[in-house]
Design a protein around this motif. Sequence first.
Motif, PDB file in Angstrom:
ATOM      1  N   UNK A  63       0.904  -1.167   0.089  1.00 38.46           N
ATOM      2  CA  UNK A  63       0.131  -0.034   0.082  1.00 38.46           C
ATOM      3  C   UNK A  63       0.840   1.176  -0.002  1.00 38.46           C
ATOM      4  N   UNK A  64       0.473   2.324  -0.641  1.00 34.37           N
ATOM      5  CA  UNK A  64       1.198   3.550  -0.877  1.00 34.37           C
ATOM      6  C   UNK A  64       0.358   4.767  -0.284  1.00 34.37           C
ATOM      7  N   UNK A  65       0.840   5.941  -0.009  1.00 39.94           N
ATOM      8  CA  UNK A  65       0.057   7.193   0.378  1.00 39.94           C
ATOM      9  C   UNK A  65      -0.023   7.982  -0.686  1.00 39.94           C
ATOM     10  N   UNK A  66      -1.417   8.047  -0.909  1.00 42.58           N
ATOM     11  CA  UNK A  66      -1.425   9.080  -2.422  1.00 42.58           C
ATOM     12  C   UNK A  66      -1.872  10.519  -1.640  1.00 42.58           C
ATOM     13  N   UNK A  67      -1.355  11.460  -2.284  1.00 41.67           N
ATOM     14  CA  UNK A  67      -1.696  12.760  -1.959  1.00 41.67           C
ATOM     15  C   UNK A  67      -2.620  13.418  -3.237  1.00 41.67           C
ATOM     16  N   UNK A  68      -3.734  14.253  -2.867  1.00 37.53           N
ATOM     17  CA  UNK A  68      -4.521  14.831  -3.850  1.00 37.53           C
ATOM     18  C   UNK A  68      -4.388  16.521  -3.481  1.00 37.53           C
ATOM     19  N   UNK A  69      -3.871  17.119  -4.438  1.00 37.21           N
ATOM     20  CA  UNK A  69      -3.693  18.609  -4.228  1.00 37.21           C
ATOM     21  C   UNK A  69      -5.216  19.116  -4.710  1.00 37.21           C
ATOM     22  N   UNK A  70      -5.678  19.854  -3.888  1.00 32.50           N
ATOM     23  CA  UNK A  70      -6.842  20.647  -3.969  1.00 32.50           C
ATOM     24  C   UNK A  70      -6.986  21.747  -4.714  1.00 32.50           C
ATOM     25  N   UNK A  71      -5.948  22.251  -4.977  1.00 28.40           N
ATOM     26  CA  UNK A  71      -5.497  23.491  -5.762  1.00 28.40           C
ATOM     27  C   UNK A  71      -4.419  23.242  -6.652  1.00 28.40           C
ATOM     28  N   UNK A  72      -4.061  23.928  -7.723  1.00 26.03           N
ATOM     29  CA  UNK A  72      -2.740  23.808  -8.732  1.00 26.03           C
ATOM     30  C   UNK A  72      -1.511  24.095  -7.626  1.00 26.03           C
ATOM     31  N   UNK A  73      -0.696  23.062  -7.600  1.00 29.71           N
ATOM     32  CA  UNK A  73       0.235  23.240  -6.377  1.00 29.71           C
ATOM     33  C   UNK A  73       1.444  24.107  -7.007  1.00 29.71           C
ATOM     34  N   UNK A  74       1.780  24.993  -6.190  1.00 29.63           N
ATOM     35  CA  UNK A  74       2.945  26.277  -6.449  1.00 29.63           C
ATOM     36  C   UNK A  74       4.230  25.552  -5.662  1.00 29.63           C
ATOM     37  N   UNK A  75       5.125  25.368  -6.501  1.00 31.09           N
ATOM     38  CA  UNK A  75       6.493  24.912  -5.823  1.00 31.09           C
ATOM     39  C   UNK A  75       7.224  26.202  -4.930  1.00 31.09           C
ATOM     40  N   UNK A  76       7.827  25.550  -3.783  1.00 33.20           N
ATOM     41  CA  UNK A  76       8.467  26.279  -2.855  1.00 33.20           C
ATOM     42  C   UNK A  76       9.827  26.277  -3.383  1.00 33.20           C
ATOM     43  N   UNK A  77      10.628  27.224  -2.947  1.00 30.90           N
ATOM     44  CA  UNK A  77      12.083  27.483  -3.085  1.00 30.90           C
ATOM     45  C   UNK A  77      12.811  27.592  -2.016  1.00 30.90           C
TER      46      UNK A  77
END
Length: 879
Positions: free
Chosen positions: A277-291
């Motif tokens: 089994x794996x952990x799935x991630x659902x982004x509820x908005x367009x994901x903005x990368x952090x730097x």
Amino acid sequence: MADGRQRQQSYPLTSFKEGRVLWPTISVDGQLIVFERDFKIWSMDTRNGQVREVNIRRRGAPAGNVVERQRFTDRLQELALSPDGKKVAFIIHGEVFAASAAEGGEAVRITTTPGAESDVSWLPDSRGLVYVGERNGTAHVYRYDIGTGQETALTSAPANDAAPRLSPDGRQLAYEHDAKELRVLDLTTKKEKVIASASFDRPPLHADRSFTWSPDGKWLAFMPNRGRRFTNVSVVPAAGGEARPVSFVANANSTAVSWSPDGKYILFDTGQRTEDAQIARIDLQLRTPRFREDQFRDLFRDPAPSVPTPTDKNTAPTLKPAAPAGPDRAATAALLDSTGTKGKAKTSPLKGPVSINFTDIRRRLSLLPIGLNVGAHRISPDGKWLVVTGYAANQSNLYLYSLDELGKEGSVARQLTSTTGSKREAQFSPDSKKIYYLDQGKIQVVPVEAGGKAQPLAVSAEMEVDFDQEKLAVFDQAWSYLHDHFADAKFNGVDWTAERARYAPLIAGAETPDEARRLTNLMIGELNASHLGLNPGGSGSSGIAPATGRLGLHFDAAEYEQHGRLRVTEVLPLSAGALAGIRPGEILEAVDGVPITATTNLEDLLQYKVNRRVTLRLAGAATPTLTTSGKRGKKQKATVAPARAATREVVVRPLSRDTEKGLAYRQWVEERRAYVDKVSGGRLGYVHMYDMSANSLAQLYLDLDTENLGRDGVVVDVRNNNGGFVNVYAIDVLTRRSYLTMTRRDQDGPMPARASLGQRTVEQPTILVTNQHSLSDAEDFSEGYRALKLGKVVGEPTGGWIIFTYNVSLLDGSSLRLPNTTIRAARDGQIMEMNPRPVDVAVKRPIGESYTGRDVQLDTAVKELLEQLGSKTGSTGGQ
């Protein structure tokens, strides 16, 4: 018999029209048979067939009600850490208790009911609890105020309720009703509404966390069962509205769903039964990368001015709780002394309400690269960490995974625990610095910081257990679980409600747990199905369980009966005796200096000796010694000295029964393999599956070695296989066929592509051998083998014990088997329970054949497969 019926093979001795006849026993002279019928003793005179009830009158005073005060320090079943981090609540023996999260100690008992409580959680102010209680056969949600000691029923509809979850502000309660509805109750107005209709699993076969609130309390994410039992996440407004799916994976197994503290994504575990089994991630908005560069720029920004927070007119001032009444007044008051701010949650601030962009949300699902077979999980309050229960080598442990994109640890799971016990209920402290969890029923606390070690939080709970109340509660619980889950909704034609009414008075009269359990099993037996039964739970004792060490030696029975000596006839390969160099013919004379006589019990001498150092004294075979006497140069006289056996001592390390049983089984497999090799003239290989577990599947992969796959065909044996769950994977190995070949430049010829690319496959003709002890998933395997036309089936029809089941724990720790899924053959729609899988060539082994060195079922399988292969044939038997 006087009527001359003795010439018949079988005939009925009794002619009762109703009732159950059990435990018949015949006297030594054959003139009297005694048996049980409807909980009474009956006898039958075999000379005239007369049957009568044996009148039994008990003497002495009846035993009174048994009320036992018990003290528990383990066997915790649930754990809930309060939002202020200062208290823990837990379930023991079906009752709710609470204690200090810092010091543990003696717990305060919250509930005192005959039925079981479950699903305990804290109110947001840490001053009360909500939980599910089973009262009068129905489960409802209750609220308990620790300050006043008052319990309030929050739900009361006729069907069962489950999984209560309070909203972040504590003003609303969401719960599942009748496993069909997700409801929300307004705790102020007492009004409730159905916000989603869906299929949920019923307790006790329930997911750890089948739904969760969004951090702003405006949404609920839940995991209903959809078509083909695929489990995905849907979201629905808490105020009511359309429920919409946000994941679309084709997996059936999920245990928990979590909403991130910042409201930006949802996590859930997903997998198939024999896949990681794996952990799935659902982004509820367009994901903005952090730097990382942004972190440096933030150092030069002016801090935002602080604005005092106005007092909410709807928020009551903090009041010191009233001292509770009752014997636990001081302990309860101590629990409520939590007005400080130490340990307050440091959560990621919400920047506005949670917003969900449903456009292309299917494409915004990703899998976290944790690299483990994961189960339950929790996100830390600050949103930086994910704790997961990971499984490896049949053990569960806790692992920490960083959710911080700019964190120092990176995306690598760090192991937090390394013990062999089962880990459950992992949850973060409010400051995200510690994790509380259960390890084999005891509370442990492990720091999040690297290098920290888990420490126990010792708690104890005392309670009086009234057997007269508990036996009825356990009986009702078993009946209810089967009522809600049994695979056939018509209970195989049994009036299940009437059976409850018939057996309840008998349970009320039971005087011991064993007696009550036996009566419950008689009721369960009325269902006439396999995979059923109520079994005792663990004793919970800290004592050492008795275990007899095994030497792997077989002895000459006649030698022991006639002379009282243990002469070795066989040494099991790789056993304790084999590793010590013990040889057939030697006599075992002593164990750790204790001589063995005709009255010695060898098992007593090996009790508690598993994996311990044991010294054995052995005597070799006695041989006479020739000696001579007389002067040198003259005729000497020869005499024969009495036979004397040389003795020696060896040190062994006795094995457990299960280990020796495994070695004996592997020896049996090797003997069958050699047998098939001989009778087939070296043309056929042989494999056997002990059961349908993951371990047996792995062993099948090993046994399908180069020697077996180098033969013209393979005999597949599932006799005496009692089932499991991997039949589809074993069938795949036999079904796969290559559609490509691969030839390296330095090879003599082409190789099948599947094997070359690392996929298990036989790609040779096979034949299957079954018998009446091929059960459950072994029967599924047989059906698959026949339906896919992989070859002939030889032997005996299978047992007809085919139903999908679970094991669940009841209030007193006993274990109930709960078959909830009917299995049908896809090719004809026939229910497989009570319908054994047929064979193509029927062969039954004669009684006693195993002592002759022959196996007529294997002989027939070899003959049939060789005829299919054509040309050369093997020998005619294994003698």
